[in-house]
Scaffold this motif. Structure first.
Motif, PDB file in Angstrom:
ATOM      1  N   CYS A  93       0.833  -1.205   0.000  1.00 41.05           N
ATOM      2  CA  CYS A  93       0.000   0.000   0.000  1.00 41.05           C
ATOM      3  C   CYS A  93       0.864   1.250   0.000  1.00 41.05           C
ATOM      4  CB  CYS A  93      -0.954  -0.002   1.204  1.00 41.05           C
ATOM      5  SG  CYS A  93      -2.412  -1.053   0.954  1.00 41.05           S
ATOM      6  N   GLU A  94       2.010   1.180   0.643  1.00 42.19           N
ATOM      7  CA  GLU A  94       2.964   2.289   0.576  1.00 42.19           C
ATOM      8  C   GLU A  94       3.447   2.479  -0.859  1.00 42.19           C
ATOM      9  OE1 GLU A  94       3.954   4.450   2.737  1.00 42.19           O
ATOM     10  OE2 GLU A  94       2.961   3.670   4.531  1.00 42.19           O
ATOM     11  N   GLN A  95       3.678   1.344  -1.558  1.00 39.44           N
ATOM     12  CA  GLN A  95       4.097   1.423  -2.950  1.00 39.44           C
ATOM     13  C   GLN A  95       2.999   2.033  -3.824  1.00 39.44           C
ATOM     14  OE1 GLN A  95       5.879  -2.935  -2.846  1.00 39.44           O
ATOM     15  NE2 GLN A  95       6.492  -1.920  -4.733  1.00 39.44           N
ATOM     16  N   PHE A 111     -10.276   2.415  -6.777  1.00 34.35           N
ATOM     17  CA  PHE A 111      -9.333   1.437  -6.222  1.00 34.35           C
ATOM     18  C   PHE A 111     -10.017   0.717  -5.068  1.00 34.35           C
ATOM     19  CE2 PHE A 111      -5.938  -0.365  -3.816  1.00 34.35           C
ATOM     20  CZ  PHE A 111      -4.857  -0.559  -4.669  1.00 34.35           C
ATOM     21  N   PHE A 112     -10.226  -0.594  -5.224  1.00 35.17           N
ATOM     22  CA  PHE A 112     -10.864  -1.390  -4.182  1.00 35.17           C
ATOM     23  C   PHE A 112      -9.879  -2.415  -3.635  1.00 35.17           C
ATOM     24  CE2 PHE A 112     -14.890  -0.833  -6.910  1.00 35.17           C
ATOM     25  CZ  PHE A 112     -15.148   0.402  -6.338  1.00 35.17           C
ATOM     26  N   MET A 113      -9.916  -2.608  -2.330  1.00 33.43           N
ATOM     27  CA  MET A 113      -9.151  -3.685  -1.714  1.00 33.43           C
ATOM     28  C   MET A 113     -10.087  -4.879  -1.516  1.00 33.43           C
ATOM     29  SD  MET A 113      -7.019  -3.792   1.896  1.00 33.43           S
ATOM     30  CE  MET A 113      -5.588  -2.921   1.275  1.00 33.43           C
ATOM     31  N   TYR A 114      -9.685  -6.039  -2.011  1.00 31.73           N
ATOM     32  CA  TYR A 114     -10.526  -7.233  -1.960  1.00 31.73           C
ATOM     33  C   TYR A 114     -10.066  -8.160  -0.837  1.00 31.73           C
ATOM     34  CZ  TYR A 114     -12.565 -11.719  -3.285  1.00 31.73           C
ATOM     35  OH  TYR A 114     -13.239 -12.929  -3.269  1.00 31.73           O
ATOM     36  N   SER A 115     -11.030  -8.636  -0.065  1.00 24.43           N
ATOM     37  CA  SER A 115     -10.728  -9.582   1.001  1.00 24.43           C
ATOM     38  C   SER A 115     -11.917 -10.511   1.180  1.00 24.43           C
ATOM     39  CB  SER A 115     -10.436  -8.853   2.312  1.00 24.43           C
ATOM     40  OG  SER A 115     -10.188  -9.775   3.361  1.00 24.43           O
ATOM     41  N   GLU A 116     -11.643 -11.772   1.498  1.00 19.56           N
ATOM     42  CA  GLU A 116     -12.737 -12.721   1.729  1.00 19.56           C
ATOM     43  C   GLU A 116     -13.550 -12.327   2.957  1.00 19.56           C
ATOM     44  OE1 GLU A 116     -13.731 -15.114  -0.184  1.00 19.56           O
ATOM     45  OE2 GLU A 116     -12.126 -14.867  -1.651  1.00 19.56           O
ATOM     46  N   GLN A 117     -12.891 -11.767   3.955  1.00 14.70           N
ATOM     47  CA  GLN A 117     -13.573 -11.306   5.156  1.00 14.70           C
ATOM     48  C   GLN A 117     -13.072  -9.904   5.494  1.00 14.70           C
ATOM     49  OE1 GLN A 117     -12.816 -14.255   8.180  1.00 14.70           O
ATOM     50  NE2 GLN A 117     -14.493 -15.566   7.483  1.00 14.70           N
ATOM     51  N   PHE A 125      -7.370   0.310   8.622  1.00 13.36           N
ATOM     52  CA  PHE A 125      -6.134   0.443   7.854  1.00 13.36           C
ATOM     53  C   PHE A 125      -6.411   1.118   6.513  1.00 13.36           C
ATOM     54  CE2 PHE A 125      -3.481  -1.228   4.429  1.00 13.36           C
ATOM     55  CZ  PHE A 125      -2.221  -0.828   4.866  1.00 13.36           C
ATOM     56  N   ALA A 126      -7.484   0.701   5.846  1.00 14.83           N
ATOM     57  CA  ALA A 126      -7.798   1.240   4.517  1.00 14.83           C
ATOM     58  C   ALA A 126      -8.070   2.731   4.572  1.00 14.83           C
ATOM     59  CB  ALA A 126      -8.993   0.496   3.921  1.00 14.83           C
ATOM     60  N   ARG A 127      -8.637   3.202   5.679  1.00 14.12           N
ATOM     61  CA  ARG A 127      -8.952   4.628   5.805  1.00 14.12           C
ATOM     62  C   ARG A 127      -7.699   5.493   5.875  1.00 14.12           C
ATOM     63  NH1 ARG A 127     -13.567   2.778   8.903  1.00 14.12           N
ATOM     64  NH2 ARG A 127     -12.349   2.801  10.839  1.00 14.12           N
ATOM     65  N   LYS A 128      -6.552   4.889   6.153  1.00 11.98           N
ATOM     66  CA  LYS A 128      -5.301   5.643   6.223  1.00 11.98           C
ATOM     67  C   LYS A 128      -4.853   6.104   4.843  1.00 11.98           C
ATOM     68  CE  LYS A 128      -2.036   3.679   8.492  1.00 11.98           C
ATOM     69  NZ  LYS A 128      -1.135   2.606   8.988  1.00 11.98           N
ATOM     70  N   TYR A 129      -5.350   5.446   3.799  1.00  8.27           N
ATOM     71  CA  TYR A 129      -4.904   5.744   2.439  1.00  8.27           C
ATOM     72  C   TYR A 129      -6.058   6.313   1.628  1.00  8.27           C
ATOM     73  CZ  TYR A 129      -0.786   2.993   3.643  1.00  8.27           C
ATOM     74  OH  TYR A 129       0.347   2.531   4.237  1.00  8.27           O
ATOM     75  N   ARG A 130      -5.890   7.519   1.127  1.00 11.56           N
ATOM     76  CA  ARG A 130      -6.962   8.200   0.405  1.00 11.56           C
ATOM     77  C   ARG A 130      -7.279   7.521  -0.923  1.00 11.56           C
ATOM     78  NH1 ARG A 130      -5.985  14.507   0.078  1.00 11.56           N
ATOM     79  NH2 ARG A 130      -8.025  14.283  -0.909  1.00 11.56           N
ATOM     80  N   PHE A 131      -6.312   6.794  -1.498  1.00 11.21           N
ATOM     81  CA  PHE A 131      -6.566   6.188  -2.799  1.00 11.21           C
ATOM     82  C   PHE A 131      -7.445   4.946  -2.697  1.00 11.21           C
ATOM     83  CE2 PHE A 131      -2.715   4.043  -1.330  1.00 11.21           C
ATOM     84  CZ  PHE A 131      -2.969   2.718  -1.626  1.00 11.21           C
ATOM     85  N   ILE A 132      -7.573   4.350  -1.484  1.00 10.77           N
ATOM     86  CA  ILE A 132      -8.434   3.177  -1.316  1.00 10.77           C
ATOM     87  C   ILE A 132      -9.865   3.650  -1.111  1.00 10.77           C
ATOM     88  CG2 ILE A 132      -8.926   1.118   0.067  1.00 10.77           C
ATOM     89  CD1 ILE A 132      -6.016   1.004   0.840  1.00 10.77           C
TER      90      ILE A 132
END
Length: 385
Positions: A93-95, A111-117, A125-132
């Motif tokens: 995510c830093e990259q 930009f979506f982060m995919y997770s089974e759960q 964690f996702a809220r820390k990055y504006r691009f997510i």
């Protein structure tokens, strides 16, 4: 980079370690509908809604190389990037953050982060990055992906345009064009909202205690809403429904007063909604449930007068050029709809949107004052909705 960008025409065979071999089908469709999926996928994406071509790559380096190929060869921007959660998510995510900083034009890509759960820790964690933009699951990928892409693309595009306008050399000139009426409206919002919160503080405490005594669950209801220019913010109300009420929407879809056979459902409103508690019905009928929105007004998310901010699933259906006009106006606690036909169960979707567009096209400070003076007459609804 040590990786090879996959071709965009054949299917991509994936062979994850210790897993059954799966095939991710890349549809033969127009290149502007490309989905970049980063990481192993064990889903059959052939049934994914929308005209999308899936390009599945193994890691972030291959993803960025693929994006370059799509840009340089097809002169198109991918429709969405879906990054699968993995053990290296913090480093990667830093990259991604650095990648988007170096390529500002690509920030408009959803930009979506995919997770089974999805856990609260992952959301935090996702809220820390504006691009997510959001953390999604299998259910979203297979059923609501197209709506999410449409909506996120719309407001990210508008955000990019606004940011570019504010960085132009004539930035000071652009800001100076703000009308005196808009300045007075904002100052009035802050002054009246602050005074109202102070005066209502004893009532707020009584309502909070009553909600807690009636049923288990949070005192306040906070949900993401879309306001002016599709800007998303957290919207506050007193909780008037049973806990987990949102999960019961599908069970009550046949009771929706805005359902129609021609255009499908845009707004959602149920007469005598069984999810509403006894205290909640009283709070709604007297509009006391909306007092916490004064915080949104002070923060600048909303105004005292404007168009109602919409849940994301409703806003996602209003992205056509005609209907999106209602988002040109500020989000508000009260507005033209409230004083015109609030509680009217016979009002159609088109009529509701028409009132919003009418306000967006002619709202002025004087018009807002007229709406505020007529709001007390509309506080008691004709229908329990």
């Amino acid at each position: 980079m040590g990786t090879t960008t996959p071709e965009l025409t054949p299917a991509l065979p994936l062979k994850p370690a210790h897993e059954k071999t799966e095939t991710a089908v890349i549809r033969q469709l127009s290149p502007e509908k490309i989905v970049i999926f980063v990481g192993n996928t064990y889903l059959d994406v052939r049934d994914t809604p929308g005209n999308y071509k899936f390009l599945v790559v193994q890691d972030i380096n291959a993803a960025q190389a693929s994006i370059s190929e799509v840009l340089n060869v097809y002169r198109k921007i991918p429709a969405v990037i879906i990054y699968r959660f993995n053990s290296k998510y913090e480093q990667e995510c830093e990259q991604w953050e650095q990648y988007f900083n170096d390529n500002q034009v690509l920030r408009s890509i959803p930009f979506f982060m995919y997770s089974e759960q999805v856990s609260e820790q992952l959301k935090s964690f996702a809220r820390k990055y504006r691009f997510i933009d959001e953390v999604i699951t299998r259910d979203c990928l297979m059923h609501t992906l197209e709506k999410k892409i449409t909506f996120v693309s719309k407001f990210k595009y508008l955000s990019v345009i606004t940011r570019q306008e504010n960085t132009e050399p004539n930035k000071k000139l652009t800001k100076s064009k703000r009308t005196p009426g808009a300045v007075i409206k904002r100052l009035t919002d802050i002054l009246l909202a602050s005074m109202a919160l102070v005066l209502a503080s004893p009532l707020l405490l009584i309502i909070a205690v009553a909600i807690r005594m009636e049923s288990k669950g949070p005192i306040f209801y906070a949900a993401k809403r879309a306001g002016k220019n599709y800007r998303i913010f957290k919207f506050y109300k007193f909780r008037t429904m049973v806990p987990d009420a949102d999960k019961k929407l599908k069970q009550l879809s046949h009771l929706n007063q805005y359902s129609n056979e021609q255009g499908g459902t845009v707004f959602y409103k149920v007469t005598n909604d069984p999810r509403i508690t006894k205290l909640g019905a009283f709070l709604r009928n007297t509009s006391l449930d909306e007092i916490p929105q004064l915080l949104n007004v002070i923060k600048g998310d909303m105004s005292l007068v404007g168009n109602r901010p919409l849940p994301l699933y409703e806003a996602a259906a209003l992205t056509t050029d005609e209907w999106s006009q209602r988002f040109n106006a500020p989000a508000g606690i009260t507005g033209l709809w409230q004083i015109s036909k609030r509680g009217n169960k016979d009002m159609s979707t088109e009529e509701r949107i028409g009132l919003d567009i009418s306000y967006a096209n002619k709202h002025t400070f004087g018009y807002d004052m007229w709406i505020m003076m007529n709001t007390p007459f509309a506080l008691v609804q004709k229908e329990n909705v």
